[in-house]
Design an enzyme around this catalytic site. Structure first.
Site, short mmCIF file in Angstrom:
data_model
loop_
_atom_site.label_atom_id
_atom_site.label_comp_id
_atom_site.label_asym_id
_atom_site.label_seq_id
_atom_site.Cartn_x
_atom_site.Cartn_y
_atom_site.Cartn_z
N ASP A 146 0.81 0.13 -0.33
CA ASP A 146 0.24 -1.16 -0.76
C ASP A 146 0.40 -1.28 -2.26
OD1 ASP A 146 -1.24 -3.63 -0.48
OD2 ASP A 146 -2.94 -2.61 -1.40
N SER A 147 0.26 -2.52 -2.75
CA SER A 147 0.33 -2.73 -4.19
C SER A 147 -0.85 -2.07 -4.90
CB SER A 147 0.31 -4.23 -4.48
OG SER A 147 -0.85 -4.80 -3.91
N TYR A 188 0.75 -8.01 -6.64
CA TYR A 188 2.08 -8.47 -6.22
C TYR A 188 2.05 -9.96 -5.86
CZ TYR A 188 4.23 -3.78 -5.55
OH TYR A 188 4.78 -2.54 -5.71
N GLY A 189 0.85 -10.42 -5.49
CA GLY A 189 0.72 -11.76 -4.90
C GLY A 189 1.16 -12.91 -5.78
N CYS A 216 0.58 -4.22 3.27
CA CYS A 216 0.45 -5.26 2.25
C CYS A 216 1.15 -6.49 2.81
CB CYS A 216 1.13 -4.77 0.97
SG CYS A 216 1.22 -6.02 -0.32
N ASN A 217 0.39 -7.58 2.90
CA ASN A 217 0.98 -8.80 3.46
C ASN A 217 2.05 -9.38 2.55
OD1 ASN A 217 -0.77 -9.88 5.96
ND2 ASN A 217 -2.05 -8.72 4.57
N GLU A 247 -9.81 -5.33 -7.11
CA GLU A 247 -9.22 -4.26 -7.94
C GLU A 247 -10.15 -3.90 -9.11
OE1 GLU A 247 -6.08 -2.46 -7.89
OE2 GLU A 247 -5.94 -3.15 -5.82
N CYS A 269 -4.66 -10.60 3.74
CA CYS A 269 -4.38 -9.78 2.56
C CYS A 269 -5.24 -8.55 2.76
CB CYS A 269 -4.75 -10.50 1.27
SG CYS A 269 -4.72 -9.40 -0.17
N HIS A 327 -6.57 -6.55 0.85
CA HIS A 327 -7.71 -6.37 -0.06
C HIS A 327 -8.96 -7.11 0.44
CE1 HIS A 327 -4.70 -5.00 -2.94
NE2 HIS A 327 -5.65 -4.74 -3.83
#
Ligand code: DGL
Length: 288
Positions: free
Chosen positions: A25-26, A57-58, A88-89, A173, A207, A209
């Site tokens: 994942d990011s 990344y989004g 990670c989508n 995050e 997502c 997260h």
């Protein structure tokens, strides 16, 4: 033996080697997928890699997400992974297809990379009674239209409404997801999604997260709306995939161990991952 035969023989012999399952994942979001996978499939070895140095990344372009994702997948392959899950989508939306179709045949046709979008779209259409579903995701995932395209392929009668929530990943995050400040951004995007259709009865947190915001999200939504998180869905899909691919399953090493890697500070990763997983984590740094 000519060169092609030598390369092929070498790849086949490498394919015999056992290795862990890679989860990428990011940042920390993929841990919401990892924790479900490891709960259901504790026998396998895993390497979790979070590209915390380059999250989010989004908001990045297709080219950048593809380049970052491919680089991380190669690192996981070099660490011995036979199979990598893009947990990670955004990476699944922007990089998966190119990696599967263009890069894998050249890198190693015996390894596999899977994403999280397809398993989610396979079930969402069956859960909605009104046929109006909502997708909450990063700007990158929404703009890619991946969910709309995939859901329409499987459930042509379903109407898909999307809302990009660019502030939600930074809230998670930066450990602000339980703060009062988070409420404003959560309510804002839920309101904007529901304004698109009053008939939405199923919403996917598309997502990895976002499950950390799910308590607040559910509290702000009317009770009749189902909220879907991806951990169990992806785990179920992985289980089926391994059942249908016994050759690959045999190559997945099984000592029940996990190694965590981050491209940023291991101290920060350990603190945060401990909150996500409920147990102590000792990560290692990966220099890109
Ligand atoms: N967790 C990732 C996803 O599922 C994206 C977060 C980011 O923007 O990096 O889309």
């Amino acid at each position: 033996m000519n060169l092609n035969q030598i390369i092929k023989a070498r790849l086949i012999s490498q394919a015999q080697i056992h290795g862990p399952i890679g989860i990428f994942d990011s940042g920390y979001g993929g841990l919401t997928i990892f924790r479900e996978i490891v709960k259901q499939l504790p026998q396998y070895d895993y390497i979790y890699l979070g590209d915390n140095a380059r999250v989010p990344y989004g908001i990045r372009t297709y080219e950048t997400v593809y380049r970052y994702t491919l680089e991380c997948v190669k690192h996981l392959f070099n660490m011995g992974c036979r199979l990598v899950i893009l947990a990670c989508n955004t990476a699944s939306a922007k990089a998966l297809r190119t990696i599967q179709q263009r890069d894998l045949p050249l890198l190693d046709p015996y390894r596999r990379v899977l994403g999280v979008i397809r398993p989610t779209t396979e079930i969402i259409g069956n859960l909605s009674r009104t046929g109006h579903v909502g997708i909450l995701a990063t700007t990158g995932t929404v703009n890619s239209q991946s969910y709309v395209i995939e859901i329409n392929k499987l459930f042509p009668q379903v109407k898909v409404f999307q809302e990009a929530c660019p502030m939600w990943v930074p809230l998670v995050e930066n450990n602000e997801h339980e703060s009062v400040g988070a409420d404003y951004f959560i309510q804002k995007h839920l309101h904007q999604l529901l304004a698109q259709s009053s008939e939405i009865d199923t919403i996917a947190l598309a997502c990895t997260h976002y499950p950390l915001l799910s308590k607040k999200i559910s509290a702000f939504l009317p009770e009749h709306i189902k909220v879907l998180t991806q951990g169990e869905i992806v785990t179920h899909s992985l289980l089926k995939y391994l059942e249908h691919h016994p050759d690959l399953e045999e190559r997945c090493s099984k000592q029940g161990q996990t190694a965590f890697y981050t491209t940023e500070s291991t101290e920060d990763f350990d603190k945060k991952a401990t909150i996500f997983l409920g147990h102590t984590v000792n990560s290692r740094h990966l220099e890109l």
